[in-house]
Design a protein around this motif. Structure first.
Motif, PDB file in Angstrom:
ATOM      1  N   LEU A  26      41.030  19.408 -41.585  1.00  0.00           N
ATOM      2  CA  LEU A  26      41.513  20.781 -41.453  1.00  0.00           C
ATOM      3  C   LEU A  26      41.004  21.387 -40.144  1.00  0.00           C
ATOM      4  N   GLY A  59      41.789  24.404 -37.675  1.00  0.00           N
ATOM      5  CA  GLY A  59      41.207  25.333 -38.634  1.00  0.00           C
ATOM      6  C   GLY A  59      39.798  25.727 -38.238  1.00  0.00           C
ATOM      7  N   LEU A 112      46.670  27.242 -40.816  1.00  0.00           N
ATOM      8  CA  LEU A 112      46.040  26.339 -39.856  1.00  0.00           C
ATOM      9  C   LEU A 112      46.762  26.359 -38.513  1.00  0.00           C
ATOM     10  N   GLN A 122      37.966  28.416 -42.862  1.00  0.00           N
ATOM     11  CA  GLN A 122      39.126  27.745 -43.444  1.00  0.00           C
ATOM     12  C   GLN A 122      38.776  26.334 -43.898  1.00  0.00           C
TER      13      GLN A 122
END
Length: 563
Positions: free
Chosen positions: A246, A251, A448, A255
């Motif tokens: 991620l 991200g 994202l 996140q």
């Protein structure tokens, strides 16, 4: 209980206000600060200085002690005094023999656990002779077609004595079945073999983009894997929940943790619905996070993640065992921070990121090779990456004290701020209908994408510094010759030849019958697909045949539009 009396806090606040009026105001007139505001990479504001007043609202119970709830200060009471983190460098390229040779080189250099990257066709459930595999066989990971490839991959390696991590996701249940079948054929005790599968389907749809089936069947396969492995291979972690990816697509730290914990909640609910108690399987859940460039943010991220996970397990799922509440994490330094320009700088980047992971309390770690911006790392680059961890572990005395930054006003405030921000995201996911629904809708993907866009705008503008790229640029620095790892052009031909030989020598009628039985079982949500898959791999069915059978039943995934 508060750590400081209200009277002491009032004196601190008064002293700070007086310092701002006098010393600070005078300094700013002659030496103004470079920026009007300071913040972490994930956007949390940073003060000039932190005092006891900044941690006055943090409950004493939120800190705790190492090895005790809520595990903020570490998952084990002795941490690195009792057992250093595992040095687990990933390897995977070409045919199984080539990767096996790299394994043995790294073990001789001091690596203490194995980790395997698989090529793109293997990840996508395709055999090496599939037209879609052309040009990709063995290129960015090792090629695996049948159980015999797994046997070659671990030739001469005692599977009862070294833990093995398998970076495999959509086809994870097949690779697990091959690994278990090889261990059985060698006479290993399945209760002794140890390791980890990545096997995290939801993060594939939102980040890594390697999928086979629609979302819910993929989650069902993970459920079957967790249930089966818990009962038969209790020292294997059936999933490594992978926040790393991620972050790798842009991200931020909040996140990374929040999204992966949302996925954790979804998986736990799925397995519990299948009849398992949280304490039966939660002790074998593991995590994979990045250690990125913002040094203190990353340290506090690990501490906050442990605390939140413990609370989720205890409060939401009513876990009773301490081991169910321990967030055990493998860390990799940030590949996306590596540069081709002045690539030697990557050694320093990696060393600092690795130190952050250690100060954050990781359980195992991969440090990137300085040449990974170009290709699969060379043996020399991997040895330097291992030496980086060994120097941190053995030379600088950082392992003698558990959570050495614990109690720092700044670290505790930032840990708490990150925790609050992560809970806010988790509450939003719950309010929107849960992780599986939001993956299907593309919500995580959009979040994202927006974060990545904001980050790269900062790099382009120079607000986010990359030394040698957008600051301290040397015009000659991109002219250095770099020796990179070669690709074996004969890899595809060898894999196809082996695959043909397996198909010619096996009982094809039995394989066809087992594939039809697997399809039938897949149509019922109540049947665990692992026993039939293990039968298939023992009968020498290929990975592509097994994955293709379920594609016939469930269809393929189509990604929602992300703008």
């Amino acid at each position: 209980m508060k750590l400081f009396s209200e009277q002491a806090l009032q004196r601190l606040r008064a002293n700070e206000a007086e310092w701002e009026r006098n010393e600070l105001a005078a300094a700013l007139k002659t030496r103004p600060e470079e920026r009007s505001e300071y913040q972490t990479d994930c956007g949390l504001p940073l003060k000039r200085v932190y005092t006891a007043a900044d941690v006055a609202d943090i409950p004493e119970d939120d800190l705790g002690l190492p090895g005790a709830y809520p595990f903020t200060r570490g998952v084990y009471p002795t941490m690195y005094r009792g057992r250093p983190w595992t040095i687990r460098q990933v390897a995977g390229f070409g045919n199984p023999e080539a990767t096996n040779q790299r394994y043995k080189y790294m073990i001789n250099a001091g690596q203490t656990g194995l980790s395997t990257d698989f090529d793109l066709p293997t990840l996508l459930g395709l055999d090496s002779d599939d037209p879609m595999a052309f040009g990709e066989v063995g290129r960015v990971g090792v090629a695996i077609d049948t159980i015999e490839d797994i046997d070659r991959l671990f030739d001469g390696i005692d599977l009862e004595k070294i833990s093995v991590s398998l970076t495999i996701n959509p086809s994870a249940w097949v690779i697990y079945s091959m690994f278990v079948a090889v261990a059985e054929e060698r006479g290993c005790d399945l209760r002794k073999i140890a390791g980890t599968l990545q096997a995290d389907p939801l993060k594939e749809y939102v980040a890594q983009k390697e999928w086979i089936y629609p979302v819910r069947p993929a989650v069902r396969l993970l459920r079957d894997l967790i249930v089966h492995s818990t009962r038969t291979t209790p020292k294997i972690n059936p999933i490594s929940l992978s926040g790393y990816h991620l972050s790798d697509v842009g991200g931020n730290a909040i996140q990374e943790v929040a999204f992966i914990l949302a996925f954790t909640i979804a998986y736990c609910e799925e397995v519990i619905a299948a009849g398992m108690d949280i304490d039966d399987f939660a002790p074998r859940l593991s995590f994979f996070f990045i250690s990125h460039q913002d040094f203190f943010e990353q340290i506090c991220k690990f501490r906050a993640a442990r605390r939140i996970y413990a609370k989720i397990m205890a409060q939401r799922f009513k876990a009773r065992k301490p081991e169910s509440m321990r967030l055990r994490v493998h860390v990799q330094t940030a590949a996306m921070s590596l540069t081709k320009v002045e690539h030697q700088n990557n050694l320093m980047r990696t060393a600092i990121q690795a130190l952050g992971a250690v100060l954050g309390g990781c359980q195992s770690m991969h440090t990137n090779g300085l040449d990974e911006a170009f290709a699969i790392p060379t043996e020399e680059a991997m040895k330097l990456a291992i030496r980086t961890q060994q120097i941190i572990r053995d030379e600088i005395n950082v392992t003698s004290v558990i959570d050495p930054l614990g109690g720092s006003y700044f670290v505790e405030r930032l840990t708490s701020d990150m925790e609050q921000a992560i809970w806010k995201v988790l509450d939003e996911v719950d309010g929107r209908g849960g992780a599986v629904k939001l993956v299907e809708e593309g919500w995580f993907q959009q979040e994202l994408a927006d974060s990545a866009y904001a980050t790269f705008r900062k790099i382009d503008s120079g607000e986010k510094v990359s030394v040698g790229v957008n600051r301290h640029v040397d015009a000659q620095s991109d002219k250095a010759d770099v020796d990179i790892h070669p690709y074996d052009e004969q890899c595809t031909a060898l894999q196809i030849e082996r695959l043909k030989k397996v198909r010619a020598n096996r009982d094809n009628r039995r394989v066809e019958a087992l594939l039809n039985e697997l399809k039938l079982e897949a149509r019922s949500d109540d049947v665990n697909l692992l026993p039939k898959t293990i039968e298939l791999v023992k009968a020498r069915a290929s990975l592509g045949e097994i994955c293709g059978a379920l594609r016939d039943v469930w269809g393929a995934y189509k990604e929602p539009l992300i703008v």
